[in-house]
Design a protein around this motif. Structure first.
Motif, PDB file in Angstrom:
ATOM      1  N   GLY A 113      -1.991  -6.262   2.136  1.00 46.95           N
ATOM      2  CA  GLY A 113      -1.168  -5.266   1.438  1.00 46.95           C
ATOM      3  C   GLY A 113      -0.579  -4.274   2.414  1.00 46.95           C
ATOM      4  N   ASP A 117       3.172  -5.808   2.486  1.00 41.60           N
ATOM      5  CA  ASP A 117       3.840  -5.042   1.430  1.00 41.60           C
ATOM      6  C   ASP A 117       4.249  -3.666   1.943  1.00 41.60           C
ATOM      7  OD1 ASP A 117       3.562  -7.093  -0.338  1.00 41.60           O
ATOM      8  OD2 ASP A 117       1.974  -6.198  -1.519  1.00 41.60           O
ATOM      9  N   ILE A 118       3.354  -2.711   1.788  1.00 42.48           N
ATOM     10  CA  ILE A 118       3.709  -1.308   2.037  1.00 42.48           C
ATOM     11  C   ILE A 118       3.888  -1.003   3.519  1.00 42.48           C
ATOM     12  CG2 ILE A 118       1.315  -0.469   2.072  1.00 42.48           C
ATOM     13  CD1 ILE A 118       2.277   1.949   0.420  1.00 42.48           C
ATOM     14  N   SER A 151      -0.880  -9.450  -4.082  1.00 38.12           N
ATOM     15  CA  SER A 151       0.012  -8.884  -3.070  1.00 38.12           C
ATOM     16  C   SER A 151       1.070  -9.938  -2.781  1.00 38.12           C
ATOM     17  CB  SER A 151      -0.761  -8.555  -1.790  1.00 38.12           C
ATOM     18  OG  SER A 151      -1.021  -9.736  -1.063  1.00 38.12           O
TER      19      SER A 151
ATOM     20  N   TYR B  22       2.210  -0.054  -8.210  1.00 39.31           N
ATOM     21  CA  TYR B  22       1.536  -0.477  -6.995  1.00 39.31           C
ATOM     22  C   TYR B  22       0.071  -0.115  -7.171  1.00 39.31           C
ATOM     23  CZ  TYR B  22       0.837  -1.074  -1.960  1.00 39.31           C
ATOM     24  OH  TYR B  22       0.422  -1.497  -0.733  1.00 39.31           O
ATOM     25  N   PRO B  23      -0.852  -0.999  -6.794  1.00 37.26           N
ATOM     26  CA  PRO B  23      -2.260  -0.712  -7.091  1.00 37.26           C
ATOM     27  C   PRO B  23      -2.755   0.549  -6.390  1.00 37.26           C
ATOM     28  CG  PRO B  23      -1.972  -2.955  -6.210  1.00 37.26           C
ATOM     29  CD  PRO B  23      -0.671  -2.255  -6.054  1.00 37.26           C
ATOM     30  N   GLN B  47       5.042  -5.910 -10.026  1.00 35.63           N
ATOM     31  CA  GLN B  47       4.236  -5.255  -8.989  1.00 35.63           C
ATOM     32  C   GLN B  47       5.078  -5.140  -7.740  1.00 35.63           C
ATOM     33  OE1 GLN B  47       0.175  -6.595  -8.264  1.00 35.63           O
ATOM     34  NE2 GLN B  47       0.356  -5.853  -6.167  1.00 35.63           N
ATOM     35  N   MET B  48       5.256  -3.907  -7.281  1.00 34.16           N
ATOM     36  CA  MET B  48       6.162  -3.660  -6.168  1.00 34.16           C
ATOM     37  C   MET B  48       5.384  -3.616  -4.856  1.00 34.16           C
ATOM     38  SD  MET B  48       8.880  -3.629  -7.880  1.00 34.16           S
ATOM     39  CE  MET B  48      10.107  -3.122  -6.676  1.00 34.16           C
ATOM     40  N   GLU B  49       6.134  -3.477  -3.743  1.00 33.21           N
ATOM     41  CA  GLU B  49       5.484  -3.491  -2.439  1.00 33.21           C
ATOM     42  C   GLU B  49       4.966  -2.114  -2.032  1.00 33.21           C
ATOM     43  OE1 GLU B  49       8.612  -3.956  -3.045  1.00 33.21           O
ATOM     44  OE2 GLU B  49       9.938  -3.144  -1.507  1.00 33.21           O
ATOM     45  N   ASP B  50       5.407  -1.070  -2.699  1.00 33.43           N
ATOM     46  CA  ASP B  50       4.849   0.263  -2.472  1.00 33.43           C
ATOM     47  C   ASP B  50       5.329   1.200  -3.581  1.00 33.43           C
ATOM     48  OD1 ASP B  50       7.434   1.038  -1.812  1.00 33.43           O
ATOM     49  OD2 ASP B  50       7.103   0.946   0.338  1.00 33.43           O
ATOM     50  N   GLU B  51       4.940   2.472  -3.486  1.00 36.47           N
ATOM     51  CA  GLU B  51       5.277   3.410  -4.562  1.00 36.47           C
ATOM     52  C   GLU B  51       6.735   3.842  -4.512  1.00 36.47           C
ATOM     53  OE1 GLU B  51       2.484   3.649  -2.789  1.00 36.47           O
ATOM     54  OE2 GLU B  51       0.790   3.821  -4.170  1.00 36.47           O
TER      55      GLU B  51
END
Lengths: 321, 366
Positions: A113, A117-118, A151, B22-23, B47-51
């Motif tokens: 993740g 992702d982020i 993810s 986002y979790p 569900q996105m990759e970030d906020e």
């Protein structure tokens, strides 16, 4: 008796322990094993940066710490950016003569993740700017720390709490993001995949990566009994099966050239890998067929890249620095 | 039912069609539940990759005509602030659920806090007004989520549900009302989706694809949506309307609840789960013959000053228990500058207990 074990495999590994007891990983955690091996290979002269994730939580339960070297936990999206700052500051201090020239390993270790992702933006920026650091993604294929949410690294068909399997869904509907290809596309000197089920291969790759200057990337698959719903004692076995079935091939991209580390004349059927994991238990034969087809295609493409590069430079040798 | 699940169900009852998130602990149950439930009602779960992506995709969904929501906690909310400012400037209705935890930074991920109150009010840059609601029970996680959607649609503003880990993970039974008042946004076709005749109006909001020629921008714009980034008058008109449309409708937006305040000498002012502990203290004190009362803010932002002044006018002392270093107390001290206002903060990452409030109370009253 002990003479008989003079070539007992663990004796070949150095005795350095930089990720030690006192962590609270789940039973059979692939991540804990991988980080221990990575830091054995990297040695004491290392600074570790990690974003939020399982590694942060398990390695520093109050009042203990599993780190035998400097470690900084940063926000979820910016491990690579913080590594950038550390590397930049060292450069500046060295230029001003305020710090010795002894090289220091800067290693960022993030989950899937925090990487795919982020953290992708910060990672891409750091790789593009060319900082001298190693980024290792320890990939357990979902947000395990917050409760097994999917993810972009979750494989097709896996059931998670936000890609639940059911009548209308087979679980994760998209394919796993190919982070290794993304990293390699930045034309960095060293990219590899690894798995703690192949400990010597993993350690060798960390050492090899650190021998290059510039950004390096290793994508390390780590089994997660909690999130994958498998028996804890199968962690190492599952890693091997991921490699033997072609679900997670082990290869390197050294200065743009692909090299396959473990080749198999015939891949094991993917179902060997899937059937021992609870997250895939809902899959029907036709779903598995689909996954098999994808694995075969990916394997073929990888082999093609490897053979092209071999033809282009048959006598290629590792250049080191 | 758990508070987070009640919130998710409230969103569905309010007509939420799009969720992007986002979790993040302790809010993840909301997204987990909606990942199951939204497809059942032909909604979309993402569900996105970030906020940052979460709030921005919600802005896209809202302009495409869907009621949209996201849920997060402190660190994620911090990332959302840029998107929040954009939603305020473009008057995009959306609902942000913040299940607050102890901070700053990663803080105590599994522990409650109420320390994002001021961040919610002031976090985005520039001048603006926002709506923030604070539930104290599972029932209100459901009710106030519905209210959040209604207010967002009515005033074209992002609404923040400022819950906390305790309420989010609390399990209680609650009542689902068979009939609900649901506000449907005014999507009349117009060439002026960003301005009204009055200086406190809410313009209609046609959706993408409806045929209106929409220009949506976070830069300063006139009533047509045309960028005017160096015009003092346009900036003045826009910013004042963004504030006025909330300020001048406080009476309709704000909701407070008073318990035994008519003859109260000692007034507790609180919100969320802290108010629940304060309520227990008020009942104890009443049993001892002490005239205590509670004023509870269900709507924190905009802050209802008149209600506070009126309730507190005959009170000797005001106590403000909250699970932070003292945030809402600043508002109360501002409004009641001639009264003795005492802060009862708790920063330990756990719920504030009635005993802690009554101990503090005794310190000042004996």
């Amino acid at each position: 008796m002990s003479e008989k074990f003079s070539v007992y495999v663990p004796n070949l590994v150095n005795k350095d322990e930089n990720f030690v007891q006192g962590h609270r990983a789940c039973q059979g955690c692939g991540l804990a094993l991988a980080v221990r091996l990575i830091l054995k290979a990297a040695g004491r002269n290392t600074i570790v940066v990690s974003p939020t994730g399982c590694l942060e939580i398990i390695s520093t339960p109050y009042p203990q710490s599993a780190w035998n070297l400097p470690w900084v936990h940063v926000a979820f999206e910016n491990a690579a950016a913080v590594a950038t700052g550390i590397e930049g500051a060292f450069k500046a201090l060295q230029a001003k003569g305020k710090k010795d020239d002894k090289p220091v390993n800067i290693i960022a270790i993030g989950g899937d993740g925090g990487t795919a992702d982020i953290g992708l933006q910060a990672l891409s920026g750091a790789m593009e700017r060319g900082h001298d650091f190693l980024y290792i993604c320890v990939d357990n294929e979902a947000y395990m720390n917050t409760g097994i949410q999917r993810s972009s690294s979750t494989p097709f068909g896996a059931s998670t709490t936000t890609s639940p399997s059911g009548q209308a869904s087979i679980g994760q509907v998209t394919a796993k993001k190919n982070m290794t290809a993304i990293a390699a596309a930045h034309n960095i000197p060293y990219t590899a995949t690894a798995c703690p089920s192949y400990p010597f291969d993993l350690m060798e790759k960390v050492k090899r990566a650190l021998s290059y200057r510039g950004p390096k990337y290793i994508h390390c698959l780590v089994a997660c009994p909690t999130g994958w719903s498998n028996a804890a004692d199968l962690m190492v076995r599952i890693g091997s099966l991921a490699v033997e079935t072609g679900a997670f091939p082990l290869y390197e991209v050294i200065e743009g050239k692909y090299k396959l580390n473990f080749d198999f004349p015939k891949l094991r059927p993917i179902t060997d890998y899937l059937k021992i994991q609870g997250r895939y238990k809902h899959l029907k034969p036709k779903d598995i067929e689909l996954i098999q087809e994808k694995v075969n295609n990916d394997w073929k493409q990888l082999k093609h890249k490897v053979s092209c590069d071999m033809l282009a430079s048959p006598s290629r040798e590792r250049s080191g620095e | 039912m758990q508070g987070n699940i009640a919130c998710a169900e409230g969103a569905l009852a309010a007509g939420c069609q799009y969720y992007a998130g986002y979790p993040i602990t302790p809010s993840s149950e909301i997204m987990e539940h909606l990942s199951n439930r939204l497809p059942e009602v032909n909604g979309v779960f993402m569900q996105m990759e970030d906020e940052i992506a979460s709030i921005c995709s919600m802005i896209g969904a809202s302009w495409a005509g869907a009621k949209a929501m996201t849920a997060t906690s402190g660190p994620g909310f911090s990332l959302m602030l840029e998107g929040l400012g954009y939603a305020l400037m473009t008057e995009t209705p959306c609902v942000i659920v913040n299940i607050q935890r102890a901070g700053p930074a990663t803080g105590q991920a599994t522990r409650p806090g109420q320390s994002d109150i001021m961040q919610a009010r002031w976090g985005a840059h520039g001048d603006y007004r926002i709506i923030g609601l604070s539930p104290w029970s599972v029932q209100e996680m459901y009710d106030l989520t519905i209210k959040a959607f209604n207010l967002a649609e009515q005033y074209r503003v992002p609404v923040i549900l400022l819950a906390d880990e305790v309420v989010g993970h609390l399990k209680e039974s609650f009542i689902i009302k068979p009939e609900l008042e649901i506000f449907i946004r005014d999507s009349t076709m117009t060439d002026k989706p960003f301005g009204t005749e009055q200086d406190d109006g809410v313009p209609p909001m046609p959706a993408f694809g409806q045929g209106a020629k929409l220009l949506v921008t976070g830069s300063t714009h006139n009533q047509f949506g045309i960028r005017k980034v160096a015009d003092p008058k346009v900036q003045d008109i826009l910013v004042n309307r963004l504030c006025n449309k909330i300020d001048r409708h406080k009476k309709e937006i704000c909701e407070t609840e008073s318990y035994l305040t008519d003859d109260a000498e000692y007034l507790f002012v609180s919100f969320g789960i802290s108010a629940r502990s304060a309520y227990a203290v008020v009942k104890q004190l009443r049993n001892q013959g002490i005239k205590a009362g509670l004023l509870r803010y269900k709507t924190i932002w905009p802050f209802d000053e008149d209600e506070l002044k009126q309730t507190a006018q005959n009170c000797k002392m005001i106590f403000v228990p909250e699970m932070n270093r003292g945030q809402l107390v600043l508002e109360i001290q501002r409004v009641l500058c001639d009264k003795q206002v005492i802060s009862i903060p708790k920063t330990q990452g756990e719920a504030i207990y009635p005993s802690e409030i009554s101990n503090e109370f005794k310190k000042y009253t004996t």
